[in-house]
Motif scaffolding. Structure first.
Motif, PDB file in Angstrom:
ATOM      1  N   UNK B  49      -6.017  40.759  64.756  1.00  0.00           N
ATOM      2  CA  UNK B  49      -5.606  42.061  65.282  1.00  0.00           C
ATOM      3  C   UNK B  49      -5.637  43.129  64.190  1.00  0.00           C
ATOM      4  N   UNK B  52      -9.363  44.006  63.801  1.00  0.00           N
ATOM      5  CA  UNK B  52      -9.918  44.763  64.922  1.00  0.00           C
ATOM      6  C   UNK B  52      -9.176  46.089  65.140  1.00  0.00           C
ATOM      7  N   UNK B  53      -8.400  46.531  64.174  1.00  0.00           N
ATOM      8  CA  UNK B  53      -7.706  47.836  64.149  1.00  0.00           C
ATOM      9  C   UNK B  53      -6.572  47.945  65.165  1.00  0.00           C
ATOM     10  N   UNK B  54      -6.158  46.830  65.776  1.00  0.00           N
ATOM     11  CA  UNK B  54      -5.081  46.914  66.762  1.00  0.00           C
ATOM     12  C   UNK B  54      -3.708  46.953  66.106  1.00  0.00           C
ATOM     13  N   UNK B  55      -3.644  46.470  64.874  1.00  0.00           N
ATOM     14  CA  UNK B  55      -2.360  46.351  64.199  1.00  0.00           C
ATOM     15  C   UNK B  55      -2.523  46.867  62.774  1.00  0.00           C
ATOM     16  N   UNK B  56      -1.646  47.778  62.337  1.00  0.00           N
ATOM     17  CA  UNK B  56      -1.772  48.266  60.959  1.00  0.00           C
ATOM     18  C   UNK B  56      -1.411  47.173  59.952  1.00  0.00           C
ATOM     19  N   UNK B  74     -11.927  54.197  63.561  1.00  0.00           N
ATOM     20  CA  UNK B  74     -12.902  54.508  64.614  1.00  0.00           C
ATOM     21  C   UNK B  74     -14.290  54.009  64.223  1.00  0.00           C
ATOM     22  N   UNK B  77     -14.311  50.394  64.898  1.00  0.00           N
ATOM     23  CA  UNK B  77     -14.379  50.108  66.337  1.00  0.00           C
ATOM     24  C   UNK B  77     -15.797  50.255  66.881  1.00  0.00           C
ATOM     25  N   UNK B  78     -16.544  51.230  66.345  1.00  0.00           N
ATOM     26  CA  UNK B  78     -17.922  51.409  66.808  1.00  0.00           C
ATOM     27  C   UNK B  78     -18.799  50.208  66.502  1.00  0.00           C
ATOM     28  N   UNK B  82     -14.814  42.982  70.376  1.00  0.00           N
ATOM     29  CA  UNK B  82     -13.624  42.158  70.248  1.00  0.00           C
ATOM     30  C   UNK B  82     -13.237  41.632  71.613  1.00  0.00           C
ATOM     31  N   UNK B  84     -10.386  39.722  73.404  1.00  0.00           N
ATOM     32  CA  UNK B  84      -8.994  39.346  73.192  1.00  0.00           C
ATOM     33  C   UNK B  84      -8.595  38.152  74.042  1.00  0.00           C
ATOM     34  N   UNK B  85      -7.311  37.814  73.961  1.00  0.00           N
ATOM     35  CA  UNK B  85      -6.856  36.632  74.696  1.00  0.00           C
ATOM     36  C   UNK B  85      -6.689  36.892  76.186  1.00  0.00           C
ATOM     37  N   UNK B  86      -6.438  38.141  76.550  1.00  0.00           N
ATOM     38  CA  UNK B  86      -6.182  38.457  77.955  1.00  0.00           C
ATOM     39  C   UNK B  86      -7.470  38.734  78.716  1.00  0.00           C
ATOM     40  N   UNK B  87      -7.304  39.266  79.927  1.00  0.00           N
ATOM     41  CA  UNK B  87      -8.449  39.692  80.718  1.00  0.00           C
ATOM     42  C   UNK B  87      -8.784  41.127  80.373  1.00  0.00           C
ATOM     43  N   UNK B  88      -9.991  41.347  79.858  1.00  0.00           N
ATOM     44  CA  UNK B  88     -10.387  42.708  79.514  1.00  0.00           C
ATOM     45  C   UNK B  88     -10.660  43.555  80.737  1.00  0.00           C
TER      46      UNK B  88
END
Lengths: 253, 319
Positions: B49, B52-56, B74, B77-78, B82, B84-88
């Protein structure tokens, strides 16, 4: 990508999703129409609202119902972003270069569009029952409803993003729901209220929108409540945007 | 392609500060596939995380695809995909709609975005499902849609956070086949987390074992297996009463260790288990022990984890 084009993309995505699951919007449309049908005659009978000719009842009630409809369509959308977050689809957006603000504004635009369509339906249903619809007033009324929708939606989104769990979100919503609806003056006129309650209604942004809507449908474009109602809604939207963007920045999906 | 130095993340909880990731130094070369392997709560996902820039980051630095995750998220991200564990994808939307929206968010104009979505529908074998509500997809189909959304912009780096959890074996194999094809065709760099050892073994060039927020081993699957002393030899006896004799014989074999007996089964570790099996059989035969069969198993990554930490990777993997 720019905030604008991302907003357009997410507006499009949200519209498509909501078109397939329209029931919440049918409900938020049915609620004010039922109030109009069942509550308005009662309020008229006890003399709280203009009874007499059905035309004047409509003239007094419909503007308030438009505000209640706007509230029930806009004020709960924070839970939608909580659902997307729990599912994982918010995270999928956050790892793309999508502008963070657009994730809010895309939804807000969709809510504004929904409110305008619903307002059109309510006016179309009640006009034959005696509601007068002055052209200029109705157009301005639509602008004010859209502004109110944006304000409520942004505050709701800010709460939805900022509060971690659904219980907290619905707790806040339940707490503000009754005071906001009662003191809006949409159901019964606030000038009947004791002074303290009337004073309370003056800090309810929706009370000003209700006053403005009544003035606009009466065709009285010089009424000061019109400007006040719009200013209050725009102020709410600005506050909601600031809080919402800040909450997005702190979001740890 | 990826470089982290002292990558650290702490969380404040009611019970004090928790160090989820403690100073990870990780380098991943272009085109490499690296699996982060570790038990639940080891810090794999937290590390991902941050990348993938989701968490500092709490401390340290991380560069992904040439850009610093903290200074220019940014730009990162380009260049990353990524999953993730959930449903995108979100219920109520259709497969092609989600793919088109995703492509537009990476800057493709509407029609090009739709075309790219159609390409991915074909590539990831979602043909015929383009106009289906994502809520009606099977788990495997939904995961392939997640992969498709992550690949919309042909990213040079792809992160997969436990991509196969909850999938049946067939869907898992299917998913990994797509990842392998993507690597072969585009030379994509892949970082994945898993607690399935067989997946780390087959999908990755390199395995980084993470435990308690730290890297405890790093190498190719074969290098890591080399850390375990020898192959596991299992001897099944005809008569359980012979077990003490058999384990005594096994213990005297040169280089044999970790001798265990359990009912009529004796197990021990020995280098080059294949070539010593005839000796084992002869020695047991000479001692008058009758056997039902013998088996030699190469060390698994689970054995590696056990050797490194003294714990099993997953409780249910103990069989």
């Amino acid at each position: 990508m720019t905030a604008l084009s991302d907003t357009a993309t997410l507006f499009d995505r949200d519209v498509r999703a909501k078109l397939r699951t329209p029931w919440p919007y049918v409900e938020s449309l049915a609620d004010p129409l039922l109030l109009l049908l069942l509550f308005a005659p009662l309020a008229g009978a006890v003399g709280a609202a203009p009874a007499g000719a059905s035309g004047s009842t409509m003239q007094w009630f419909v503007p308030g119902m438009l505000v209640i409809m706007t509230f029930s369509t806009s004020a709960f959308i924070g839970s939608g972003i909580q659902e997307e977050r729990a599912a994982g689809s918010l995270e999928r957006l956050l790892v793309t270069p999508t502008h963070r603000t657009a994730i809010l504004t895309g939804r807000v635009l969709r809510v504004m569009a929904t409110v305008l369509v619903q307002a059109l339906v309510i006016v179309a249903v009640t006009a034959p029952m005696g509601l007068r619809v002055p052209a200029a007033g109705a157009l301005l009324a639509a602008v004010e409803l859209a502004a109110l929708a944006a304000g409520l939606a942004l505050l709701s989104l800010a709460a939805g993003v900022g509060l971690r769990n659904a219980y907290a979100f619905w707790g806040v919503v339940t707490l503000v729901y009754t005071p906001l609806i009662v003191t809006s003056g949409a159901l019964l006129p606030m000038h009947l209220a004791p002074d303290w309650l009337y004073a309370l209604s003056r800090v309810n942004p929706m009370a000003h929108t209700v006053d403005a809507q009544r003035a606009l449908f009466a065709g009285d474009l010089t009424d000061p409540s019109i400007g006040l109602g719009l200013a209050v809604s725009v102020g709410m939207a600005a506050l909601g945007l600031v809080l919402g963007v800040r909450a997005m920045g702190r979001l740890r999906a | 392609m990826i470089r982290t130095r002292s990558l650290t993340r702490t969380f404040r909880t009611d019970h004090g500060t928790v160090e989820a990731v403690r100073g990870i130094d990780l380098d991943v070369a272009e085109g490499e596939a690296v699996a982060l392997l570790g038990p639940n709560g080891a810090g794999k996902s937290t590390a991902l995380r941050m990348l993938t820039t989701l968490l500092p980051l709490t401390r340290g630095t991380a560069t992904v695809a040439g850009h610093d995750v903290a200074r220019d998220p940014v730009a990162v991200r380009r260049r990353i995909g990524s999953i993730g564990q959930g449903n995108g994808s979100f219920d109520g939307l259709r497969v092609l709609e989600e793919l088109t929206a995703q492509a537009r968010l990476y800057g493709l104009p509407r029609r090009a975005a739709r075309r790219r979505g159609e390409e991915l529908v074909a590539e990831l074998e979602l043909t015929g499902l383009a106009d289906r509500d994502v809520a009606t997809l099977s788990g495997g189909q939904r995961r392939r849609l997640d992969l498709a959304m992550g690949l919309v912009h042909r990213p040079p780096v792809v992160f997969l956070d436990e991509p196969s959890s909850g999938l049946d074996p067939h869907s898992r194999a299917h998913l990994w086949a797509h990842v392998a094809r993507m690597r072969a065709e585009q030379g994509t760099t892949v970082v994945l987390t898993t607690h399935y050892l067989d997946e780390a073994d087959t999908a990755a060039d390199r395995v980084v074992v993470v435990d308690h927020g730290e890297i405890i081993a790093d190498g190719t699957p074969d290098q890591l297996k080399g850390k375990v002393s020898g192959d596991l030899v299992t001897v099944e006896l005809a008569d359980a009463a012979d077990a003490p004799t058999a384990s005594g014989v096994a213990a005297r074999l040169p280089g044999a260790q970790d001798v265990e007996r359990e009912g009529g089964v004796v197990r021990f570790r020995i280098a080059a288990g294949d070539t010593v099996t005839p000796d084992v059989v002869r020695a047991l035969d000479a001692a008058g022990v009758r056997m039902l069969g013998t088996r030699v198993q190469r060390p698994t990554l689970d054995d590696v984890f056990l050797t490194l930490t003294g714990r099993r990777l997953r409780e249910d993997a103990a069989a």
